[in-house]
Every structure is written in C-alpha cells, then in structure tokens.
Design an enzyme around this catalytic site. Sequence first.
Site, PDB file in Angstrom:
ATOM      1  N   TYR A  26     -48.972  14.178 -19.915  1.00 28.61           N
ATOM      2  CA  TYR A  26     -48.991  13.854 -18.188  1.00 28.61           C
ATOM      3  C   TYR A  26     -49.964  14.980 -17.947  1.00 28.61           C
ATOM      4  O   TYR A  26     -50.023  15.861 -17.922  1.00 28.61           O
ATOM      5  CB  TYR A  26     -47.968  14.311 -17.878  1.00 28.61           C
ATOM      6  CG  TYR A  26     -46.400  13.113 -18.154  1.00 28.61           C
ATOM      7  CD1 TYR A  26     -46.274  12.014 -17.420  1.00 28.61           C
ATOM      8  CD2 TYR A  26     -45.880  14.090 -19.141  1.00 28.61           C
ATOM      9  CE1 TYR A  26     -45.096  11.174 -17.588  1.00 28.61           C
ATOM     10  CE2 TYR A  26     -44.812  13.150 -20.011  1.00 28.61           C
ATOM     11  CZ  TYR A  26     -44.981  12.062 -19.430  1.00 28.61           C
ATOM     12  OH  TYR A  26     -43.256  11.286 -19.295  1.00 28.61           O
ATOM     13  N   HIS A  43     -46.204   8.013 -15.038  1.00 29.70           N
ATOM     14  CA  HIS A  43     -47.258   7.289 -16.120  1.00 29.70           C
ATOM     15  C   HIS A  43     -47.653   8.296 -17.488  1.00 29.70           C
ATOM     16  O   HIS A  43     -48.603   9.058 -16.554  1.00 29.70           O
ATOM     17  CB  HIS A  43     -47.774   6.209 -16.019  1.00 29.70           C
ATOM     18  CG  HIS A  43     -48.352   5.342 -17.254  1.00 29.70           C
ATOM     19  ND1 HIS A  43     -47.393   4.843 -17.925  1.00 29.70           N
ATOM     20  CD2 HIS A  43     -49.309   5.056 -17.808  1.00 29.70           C
ATOM     21  CE1 HIS A  43     -47.224   3.806 -18.845  1.00 29.70           C
ATOM     22  NE2 HIS A  43     -48.821   4.156 -19.296  1.00 29.70           N
ATOM     23  N   LYS A  59     -51.664   2.993 -22.340  1.00 28.52           N
ATOM     24  CA  LYS A  59     -52.036   4.328 -22.964  1.00 28.52           C
ATOM     25  C   LYS A  59     -53.774   4.316 -23.803  1.00 28.52           C
ATOM     26  O   LYS A  59     -53.238   3.315 -24.417  1.00 28.52           O
ATOM     27  CB  LYS A  59     -50.436   5.038 -22.795  1.00 28.52           C
ATOM     28  CG  LYS A  59     -49.565   5.586 -22.810  1.00 28.52           C
ATOM     29  CD  LYS A  59     -48.670   6.461 -23.581  1.00 28.52           C
ATOM     30  CE  LYS A  59     -47.129   5.914 -22.861  1.00 28.52           C
ATOM     31  NZ  LYS A  59     -46.918   5.964 -21.607  1.00 28.52           N
TER      32      LYS A  59
END
Lengths: 348, 348
Positions: A285, A296, A327
């Site tokens: 993060y 997210h 991702k």
Amino acid sequence: MQLTLDGDVVRADSRARERFYDSRGYGRVRDGDLDLAPVEAAHLCYRGDIDAVDGMDTRELLASGAVSAVDFLVYKDLRDRGFYLTPAREGWVDEPGGVDFVVYPRGQGPWDDAVAYRVRVVGERDDVPAAALGDCALAVVDEESELTYLDTNTRTVEGTSAADVPGVRGELLAERVLCWDPPAPLYRRAFYGQRLDEDAVQLSLVEAAYLAREGVLSVDGGEPSDAKRPSSARSADGGADAIAERGRDVEGDRFDRRLRVYAALRDAGVVPKTGFKFGADFRTYADVESVDDLGHSELLVRVLPADHAFEPRDLALDVRLAHGVRKTMVFALVDDGIEWVQVERLTP
Amino acid sequence: MQLTLDGDVVRADSRARERFYDSRGYGRVRDGDLDLAPVEAAHLCYRGDIDAVDGMDTRELLASGAVSAVDFLVYKDLRDRGFYLTPAREGWVDEPGGVDFVVYPRGQGPWDDAVAYRVRVVGERDDVPAAALGDCALAVVDEESELTYLDTNTRTVEGTSAADVPGVRGELLAERVLCWDPPAPLYRRAFYGQRLDEDAVQLSLVEAAYLAREGVLSVDGGEPSDAKRPSSARSADGGADAIAERGRDVEGDRFDRRLRVYAALRDAGVVPKTGFKFGADFRTYADVESVDDLGHSELLVRVLPADHAFEPRDLALDVRLAHGVRKTMVFALVDDGIEWVQVERLTP
C-alpha cells in the site's frame, strides 16, 4: 531469385534489397545488396515471396534446424501483427545483447530510429535468468506453440506512508510476536500486524524484526523505547537479533532477503503486508494514513535472490494472478542492493 | 473453578462438564467429569469463562508453548464463526488421523453424529505432503496470522469427448511436431495441436507421444496408420519412442508423468490442452465436439509425483488463480496410479 545460405546469413542481391528491405524492412543492407537472417528468409519462403533458400523451403528450413521453430513462430506472429522487426545481431541493431528481435513501431522500420519492443524469445522450458529481465519483452512459446508476451521493466517503488509508533512490548512465540495492549497507532495508523481483538496485535517475524531494529519494539527482556524514534535511529537491541534468528530458523536465508525488502519498502514510504493469499511475499500500500481508509493494494512483490532463474511458467502464473486481482507483479531481486523488476502481460 | 494441567490434558470437574461440554461442546466427558485439550482451556480463559489453568492465563499458555498459537487461532476463528469443534485426539473423535479438529455443523456438537469439516492446521511455512490432501480442509495460518481455508477432496475426472482421427504424418522438430496438411479432424474435431495456419498443425511433444502410441501419428519414418484405429489398439511404432525420448531430454521424468496424466485424461473423454497461461500443466475440456464450439475449460491440472510436499503458499497461488478464472484446481498425483485431488477455497 537466387538466395544462398552463407554460414548463418542468407545472401541476396540488390533486387531482393529493393523488394524486401526497402519496402518491407527485411534484412540488412550490405554494399547495396541484402543480407537476411535465416528466420527472415524462412518467413519470405513461408509467404511465397521466394521459393527456396539453397533448395530448402520453409518446411525443410525448420526440419533441418537451420531456423529455430520458436524464433520462426515469434517472427511470424509479430509480422502478422503488422510490425517490422530485425534480428538482434551484432552490427544489425544497436545493443543486440540479451534479445532476439528489435521491433519497430507500426508503420516504421529499420530505417527509422524508434524502437517499440526489444524481444527475447523463450521456449516454455527455457530458464530465464532474473538478470535478463528489465527493458525487454519476453515472447514465450509454450509447448502447444501459443505465444505469451510479457513486458519487463525495472522501476522504483515509493509511497507516502509514514507514521510514528510509540514503543511497544511483545512476546516472541514460535513464528509471531504477540503484543498485548499495544499503542493504537501500531496497527491503526502504521498498519503493523493483525489484530487478534481490541486488546492484542500479532506481528509477523519480519514486521517484528524491523520494528525491533528501529528501536520501536522490545521483546524478551529487550528495552522498549518509550519515546518516538525517528527511523534513522537504529537500535541493535530490543530483541532484534533473537527475532531474526527465529526467522532464519524457520525460513533460512530467505528471511534475511525478505527483511531487507520489507525494510526497503517501509523506508520508501510503502506499507508491505503479507501476500500469502496471492502466493507472493508482500502486497503493498503506497499511501496509508489509517487502516480505516486503506484502499486497494497496488503491487504484489516476490522476493528472490538476484541470481534466480525463472521458469517461464512460474512467471506466467504470477503475472496472470496479479492481473486478475488488478495489481502489478514486481520481483525484488536481492544482491548487494535490491533491483525492482515489474512484469506485465503485453499485447503487442 | 479448579482446572489442572495433567500432561497434555486439562482436568476439570462435573460442574465444568455441565457448563462447558453439555451446553457448549468443549472437551470430552470422562467418568462424568470433563477433560479439555489445552487449546480449549486457553479459549475458555480467553473468553473469561475461567481465570487460569494451573495459574496460567491465555497469554501465559501461549507464551509457554503449552498451547500452539496456530492451533489457538484456528480454534478461535471456528468458534467465532459459530461452530463447535473437538480436537482430533485418539479416543476423542472417530478417525483422528491427519487432522487437528473435527468441526460439527452449526447448531450441532460432539453429542451428534454429523461432521461438517475435518480440519488440518498448517502454518504458512509447514510443508503439506500431497498424501495428506483429500477428505480434509486445510486451515492455513499465514505469517501475519490471517487464515485461509482450503477444501481438499479426491475426485474422478471424466467427459464425453471422443473423436476418431485418421492417420497423420508429422516432422519432429526440437520441442514440437509439425504436421503439414493434416486431416481436418485432428484439430477441428479432436482438438489436437494448434494451427500454424490452414495448412499446418503443431503438436506438443506430449500430444505427439500420445498420438504415436495410439497408432495415429507417425514421425521420422515410422509407419503412419492409414485407417482409423480404436484407441485400444496401441502401436509401439510411429516414432512414439523417439518423441518420448525427446520429451525426457527436455523435461526429465516430468515428461513421463505428464504423458501418463495426458493419456488418462484423453482415455476418460476429457481433452487436455496446455495450461501454460495459467501456470498449470493442463486446462481441460470435458465435452468437445468441435473446436468451433468449445465452451469454457473446467479444470486446471497440475501434475506432481505422489510424494510431493506442497508449500502452502504455492497451493494458495494455484487455488486463487483457478478461482479467478472460474476453473477448479486439480492436482494429479502420480504413483503407480493417478490420484486426482481437487482443492478449492472454503469459507466455513
């Protein structure tokens, strides 16, 4: 049209140069004539532009091994997609090292300066050294001759997460550290650990080793710092050694590699959390202000020694999974320093 | 209330039996009194139902190692989810082997006969032998103490795909077989290989080895069968040995394992195709009538020797990916026979 195989070059005349180089970007000009790599000549054969090279058609060029099937499949695919490309041979292109083809932007060719992709051709069963990644695209030919393109780039990793944490005490259990009644910022602001409940936070060994080294955590009789410490003020105490030793007991060398990557991420303002559910070392993060507003996670990070050799299938698995959960897959290659290499699916 | 630790059992009296067993399913009745496993006693402590066991509270039970943290975390989680469960000890439950907890359906307990899950507790860093999978759920505790449940079941694999293929000739290249002008059913009906174009089909080595063994394919001077052959009429010829040898050259023992699984799938009416893009050995189609109407592939198959030991993270990666692409992950464990084990995410 006469084409002759001379070592690993196919020689052709100036008429061939006009037809194949000037108008379609095949080969390399030499004294007004044309040199072709065998894979280019095989493709011209395959298209019916020429009949044979030294009496061999495409089929015979492939069967004889004069042209590698994986090279041919990738060359053909890129041509089918509308690209001109040049085999990456010394003297044919700039910086031929580590790649097989230099691909030009659509509508451009070897007479222009731009490069769209530097492509390394890989069979499904070929190992790919980690050092080969970055600034190239892999074209992986799987056992059924289907192609998967993976773009690889070195990158930096940085974020804005930063939170001071007051000193905290913990108990070293087998593979985790348990902190009873820890200061609230430990979890809520800095996002260390996982709550057992309102009154206890569990830290992983890698989190605990980092916090102890930073002088924030104290376990097993080490002295807790009772004031906030800037992250540059390292303490060798607080049980950091005991935690790292436990880490090595259960993970071997991998623990030290992971701790270095963990520390580098934290120091860069990025919060690493376990990537277990995604089969990775960490998910990250970049901008944590509070766990109530996490957002997210952006990256999946796999930690590897810099001399690691990938099986293409493992790369495909990681990249596919990362893509599926929105991702980006990043490999942290650890040597004296850490190199970050991002790998993504590519549709040329 | 007096509770004493006696070896690995916590002894309690009949009043404890009434409070904890009769109404909430903790422990096991012995002569009207109650035996508790330490993990159960720790949970009762944690909830505040009892103060201590031999003077130790939850914190001390965990710190002393009397109760394993991973067992406690899983026990607590399942209780939090509303289940009663019993530690899988000899004499406490039927068939305690291979698992740590027997979990009853919600609303039921040890006094009933039904079992919801047989749970094996695994730390992220523990190896899981393949033989331990099937008929149990894994509760994996990752390094940050988060839980992932994976349901494992043995299963069969079968389908309705069946298509006769006329004899075909091919050329063995380095890691594939190229068939020029093959009979249309090879690809279109039976879904062997991958088309290079209208006139050529590329077979993988495993496909080619199977077809040669079936007497359908002939390479390198082997005799092609010029009539349809039922799949039971095996031929040792047609280049099958040469292809298998090439397979072993490039993959080692893995090639023979994969060929056996490939053959078992084809023989069961299931079409295996490469699972490369998903990081697996095969994806499978159960009911292929034509490549024009393929539908979705149902399974991802990873081929492993039966004595393989999984790292939980690799399991998590495979299962997560399969779930993301709406397929089921199946491990083909190869020994004298093949055992098929399906692994899926579970939310108890």
